[in-house]
Design a protein around this motif. Sequence first.
Motif, PDB file in Angstrom:
ATOM      1  N   ASN A   1       0.784  -1.234   0.000  1.00 58.00           N
ATOM      2  CA  ASN A   1       0.000   0.000   0.000  1.00 58.00           C
ATOM      3  C   ASN A   1       0.819   1.289   0.000  1.00 58.00           C
ATOM      4  OD1 ASN A   1       0.960  -0.383   2.582  1.00 58.00           O
ATOM      5  ND2 ASN A   1      -0.963   0.103   3.612  1.00 58.00           N
ATOM      6  N   ARG A   2       1.942   1.288  -0.676  1.00 56.23           N
ATOM      7  CA  ARG A   2       2.655   2.566  -0.786  1.00 56.23           C
ATOM      8  C   ARG A   2       1.790   3.593  -1.494  1.00 56.23           C
ATOM      9  NH1 ARG A   2       7.990   3.511  -4.406  1.00 56.23           N
ATOM     10  NH2 ARG A   2       6.376   4.010  -5.956  1.00 56.23           N
ATOM     11  N   GLN A   3       1.155   3.164  -2.582  1.00 58.43           N
ATOM     12  CA  GLN A   3       0.251   4.028  -3.328  1.00 58.43           C
ATOM     13  C   GLN A   3      -0.561   3.164  -4.274  1.00 58.43           C
ATOM     14  OE1 GLN A   3       4.078   5.565  -5.303  1.00 58.43           O
ATOM     15  NE2 GLN A   3       2.461   6.348  -6.658  1.00 58.43           N
ATOM     16  N   PRO A   4      -1.775   3.590  -4.623  1.00 53.74           N
ATOM     17  CA  PRO A   4      -2.540   2.843  -5.622  1.00 53.74           C
ATOM     18  C   PRO A   4      -1.858   2.936  -6.982  1.00 53.74           C
ATOM     19  CG  PRO A   4      -3.930   4.393  -4.399  1.00 53.74           C
ATOM     20  CD  PRO A   4      -2.512   4.736  -4.091  1.00 53.74           C
ATOM     21  N   LEU A   5      -2.081   1.954  -7.800  1.00 53.76           N
ATOM     22  CA  LEU A   5      -1.455   1.950  -9.112  1.00 53.76           C
ATOM     23  C   LEU A   5      -1.937   3.115  -9.970  1.00 53.76           C
ATOM     24  CD1 LEU A   5       0.599  -0.063 -10.304  1.00 53.76           C
ATOM     25  CD2 LEU A   5      -1.288  -1.045 -11.617  1.00 53.76           C
ATOM     26  N   PHE A   6      -3.173   3.549  -9.746  1.00 54.58           N
ATOM     27  CA  PHE A   6      -3.698   4.629 -10.592  1.00 54.58           C
ATOM     28  C   PHE A   6      -2.984   5.960 -10.358  1.00 54.58           C
ATOM     29  CE2 PHE A   6      -6.660   5.100  -6.934  1.00 54.58           C
ATOM     30  CZ  PHE A   6      -6.588   6.460  -6.716  1.00 54.58           C
ATOM     31  N   THR A   7      -2.124   6.037  -9.351  1.00 54.77           N
ATOM     32  CA  THR A   7      -1.351   7.252  -9.126  1.00 54.77           C
ATOM     33  C   THR A   7      -0.011   7.236  -9.864  1.00 54.77           C
ATOM     34  OG1 THR A   7      -0.256   6.402  -7.137  1.00 54.77           O
ATOM     35  CG2 THR A   7      -2.393   7.502  -6.840  1.00 54.77           C
ATOM     36  N   MET A   8       0.300   6.154 -10.564  1.00 58.22           N
ATOM     37  CA  MET A   8       1.555   6.043 -11.312  1.00 58.22           C
ATOM     38  C   MET A   8       1.231   6.202 -12.804  1.00 58.22           C
ATOM     39  SD  MET A   8       3.357   2.952  -9.154  1.00 58.22           S
ATOM     40  CE  MET A   8       5.036   3.361  -9.666  1.00 58.22           C
ATOM     41  N   PRO A   9       1.505   7.336 -13.395  1.00 65.21           N
ATOM     42  CA  PRO A   9       0.954   7.658 -14.719  1.00 65.21           C
ATOM     43  C   PRO A   9       1.315   6.677 -15.822  1.00 65.21           C
ATOM     44  CG  PRO A   9       2.636   9.251 -14.053  1.00 65.21           C
ATOM     45  CD  PRO A   9       2.307   8.437 -12.843  1.00 65.21           C
ATOM     46  N   ASN A  10       2.558   6.206 -15.860  1.00 66.36           N
ATOM     47  CA  ASN A  10       2.947   5.324 -16.958  1.00 66.36           C
ATOM     48  C   ASN A  10       2.383   3.914 -16.786  1.00 66.36           C
ATOM     49  OD1 ASN A  10       4.425   7.457 -18.086  1.00 66.36           O
ATOM     50  ND2 ASN A  10       6.269   6.893 -16.963  1.00 66.36           N
ATOM     51  N   LEU A  11       2.513   3.366 -15.592  1.00 67.39           N
ATOM     52  CA  LEU A  11       1.968   2.029 -15.344  1.00 67.39           C
ATOM     53  C   LEU A  11       0.450   2.025 -15.472  1.00 67.39           C
ATOM     54  CD1 LEU A  11       4.111   0.650 -12.389  1.00 67.39           C
ATOM     55  CD2 LEU A  11       3.710  -0.508 -14.565  1.00 67.39           C
ATOM     56  N   TRP A  12      -0.196   3.075 -14.966  1.00 62.25           N
ATOM     57  CA  TRP A  12      -1.653   3.126 -15.031  1.00 62.25           C
ATOM     58  C   TRP A  12      -2.132   3.319 -16.473  1.00 62.25           C
ATOM     59  CZ3 TRP A  12      -5.571   1.325 -12.778  1.00 62.25           C
ATOM     60  CH2 TRP A  12      -6.854   1.869 -12.947  1.00 62.25           C
ATOM     61  N   GLY A  13      -1.458   4.171 -17.221  1.00 59.19           N
ATOM     62  CA  GLY A  13      -1.816   4.337 -18.623  1.00 59.19           C
ATOM     63  C   GLY A  13      -1.607   3.052 -19.408  1.00 59.19           C
ATOM     64  N   TYR A  14      -0.495   2.377 -19.121  1.00 54.66           N
ATOM     65  CA  TYR A  14      -0.193   1.088 -19.760  1.00 54.66           C
ATOM     66  C   TYR A  14      -1.260   0.051 -19.428  1.00 54.66           C
ATOM     67  CZ  TYR A  14       2.330  -3.442 -19.953  1.00 54.66           C
ATOM     68  OH  TYR A  14       2.700  -4.755 -20.158  1.00 54.66           O
ATOM     69  N   LEU A  15      -1.668  -0.011 -18.157  1.00 53.09           N
ATOM     70  CA  LEU A  15      -2.685  -0.970 -17.748  1.00 53.09           C
ATOM     71  C   LEU A  15      -4.019  -0.675 -18.429  1.00 53.09           C
ATOM     72  CD1 LEU A  15      -3.778  -3.277 -16.054  1.00 53.09           C
ATOM     73  CD2 LEU A  15      -4.008  -1.694 -14.132  1.00 53.09           C
ATOM     74  N   LYS A  16      -4.429   0.582 -18.455  1.00 51.02           N
ATOM     75  CA  LYS A  16      -5.680   0.932 -19.134  1.00 51.02           C
ATOM     76  C   LYS A  16      -5.600   0.602 -20.621  1.00 51.02           C
ATOM     77  CE  LYS A  16      -5.804   5.222 -17.714  1.00 51.02           C
ATOM     78  NZ  LYS A  16      -6.278   6.623 -17.588  1.00 51.02           N
ATOM     79  N   ASP A  17      -4.456   0.872 -21.223  1.00 53.62           N
ATOM     80  CA  ASP A  17      -4.249   0.588 -22.635  1.00 53.62           C
ATOM     81  C   ASP A  17      -4.469  -0.897 -22.908  1.00 53.62           C
ATOM     82  OD1 ASP A  17      -3.470   0.656 -25.286  1.00 53.62           O
ATOM     83  OD2 ASP A  17      -1.391   1.227 -24.889  1.00 53.62           O
ATOM     84  N   LEU A  18      -3.818  -1.760 -22.134  1.00 49.47           N
ATOM     85  CA  LEU A  18      -3.977  -3.194 -22.334  1.00 49.47           C
ATOM     86  C   LEU A  18      -5.393  -3.645 -22.000  1.00 49.47           C
ATOM     87  CD1 LEU A  18      -0.648  -4.784 -21.044  1.00 49.47           C
ATOM     88  CD2 LEU A  18      -1.401  -4.461 -23.406  1.00 49.47           C
TER      89      LEU A  18
ATOM     90  N   GLN B   1      -8.093  -2.177 -22.420  1.00 49.52           N
ATOM     91  CA  GLN B   1      -8.981  -1.812 -23.524  1.00 49.52           C
ATOM     92  C   GLN B   1      -8.603  -2.502 -24.837  1.00 49.52           C
ATOM     93  OE1 GLN B   1      -9.180   2.551 -23.621  1.00 49.52           O
ATOM     94  NE2 GLN B   1      -9.111   2.567 -21.387  1.00 49.52           N
ATOM     95  N   THR B   2      -7.558  -3.322 -24.813  1.00 50.38           N
ATOM     96  CA  THR B   2      -7.105  -4.048 -25.994  1.00 50.38           C
ATOM     97  C   THR B   2      -7.776  -5.410 -26.042  1.00 50.38           C
ATOM     98  OG1 THR B   2      -4.948  -2.931 -25.954  1.00 50.38           O
ATOM     99  CG2 THR B   2      -5.081  -5.020 -27.147  1.00 50.38           C
ATOM    100  N   PRO B   3      -8.374  -5.809 -27.168  1.00 51.76           N
ATOM    101  CA  PRO B   3      -9.022  -7.126 -27.250  1.00 51.76           C
ATOM    102  C   PRO B   3      -8.077  -8.247 -26.829  1.00 51.76           C
ATOM    103  CG  PRO B   3      -9.519  -5.833 -29.210  1.00 51.76           C
ATOM    104  CD  PRO B   3      -8.492  -5.050 -28.436  1.00 51.76           C
ATOM    105  N   GLY B   4      -8.605  -9.155 -26.005  1.00 51.60           N
ATOM    106  CA  GLY B   4      -7.810 -10.274 -25.525  1.00 51.60           C
ATOM    107  C   GLY B   4      -7.275 -10.093 -24.128  1.00 51.60           C
ATOM    108  N   PHE B   5      -7.300  -8.864 -23.611  1.00 54.74           N
ATOM    109  CA  PHE B   5      -6.800  -8.600 -22.260  1.00 54.74           C
ATOM    110  C   PHE B   5      -7.967  -8.346 -21.297  1.00 54.74           C
ATOM    111  CE2 PHE B   5      -2.975  -8.016 -24.699  1.00 54.74           C
ATOM    112  CZ  PHE B   5      -1.952  -8.423 -23.851  1.00 54.74           C
ATOM    113  N   GLY B   6      -8.542  -7.144 -21.357  1.00 57.69           N
ATOM    114  CA  GLY B   6      -9.613  -6.819 -20.418  1.00 57.69           C
ATOM    115  C   GLY B   6     -10.810  -7.738 -20.510  1.00 57.69           C
TER     116      GLY B   6
END
Length: 356
Positions: A256-273, A275-280
Amino acid sequence: MSETHEDDAPQDHDQKGSYVTAGSEFRRDMTYIPDRITRDARDGWPVEAGRYRLIAARACPWANRTLIARRLLGLEEAISVGMPGPTHDKRSWTFDLDEGGRDPVLGYERLQEAYFARFPDYPRGITVPALVDIPTRSVVTNDFSQITLDLATEWAPLHREGAPDLYPEALRAEIDELNDWMLHRVNNGVYKAGFAGTQEAYESAYGELWDALDVLEERLADRRYLMGPAITEADVRLFPTLVRFDAVYYAHFKANRQPLFTMPNLWGYLKDLFQTPGFGDTVDFRQIKEHYYVVQTDINPTQVVPVGPSLERFLEPHGRDGLPTDTWGPGGTAPLPPLAAEVVDPANTPLHLTGR
């Protein structure tokens, strides 16, 4: 980034019961059934459409990888899938989601039966993912690390047209090194923190985990995916851990250092994947949360399952479009929609909000 060891003490990591051993660090049993399904049938198991059934619970991150790879490569018709429910007891994953509580192809109530059909005295955890030989109804392998590599290579003759090369030969050494590092520091790192039996072991695991996430945050600053412009096996392995982070690992595993959504690159990468067919479209958040919060009673004895976090943010713009991109690689295309029988319950995913 290389690691030179893996914890190999027996640890029944997928069964209900005791996960935390007071006074010690968590050590995952990494001894799996080593058989492989290959084109030359070197272990006696030939690549053959319709012969094998993949048992892969949506709740489990290790199994989630195989569901993603199977979708991306278009192997749905070649390899059928059985999905146990998210909760289980000390004995085994169970097919409680199927009519009559039995897998419709194998006829089993428990995955344990497929293990015992081949190894009557199998001494280790009954883990998913597992590939089962349908004619003999016996387990072939549960080696999660090798299964996805073989799906990408040995099963190539049965890939769909336009399937991505998830394990390109020129990048294999770098992918292997990164995957090994992520296994110890991230994929298993969250478990090392969550199942630590001492303050010292917890703080050590916590520090290694967050140091690794910081490295990945920096790595993703100038590349869309872990290896560059195209999706590879490395992304298939990281995504299941990241997608569970804020919903489970942040609180349940004390990461619990911080939620992942507070890390811009990792969070953007996660949202990107996501929303990509085959992942979400392989992710069922209800099953994920029920698995961890109900099964792991030594961490959550009340078995109360959190309502949050809000899932809508997974569908927010990811902002990764400006990075060099060739998502599916040369000649590659997006996978077809999931089979009707494998669509995630719309109530358990944010994807239904946009009609995807």
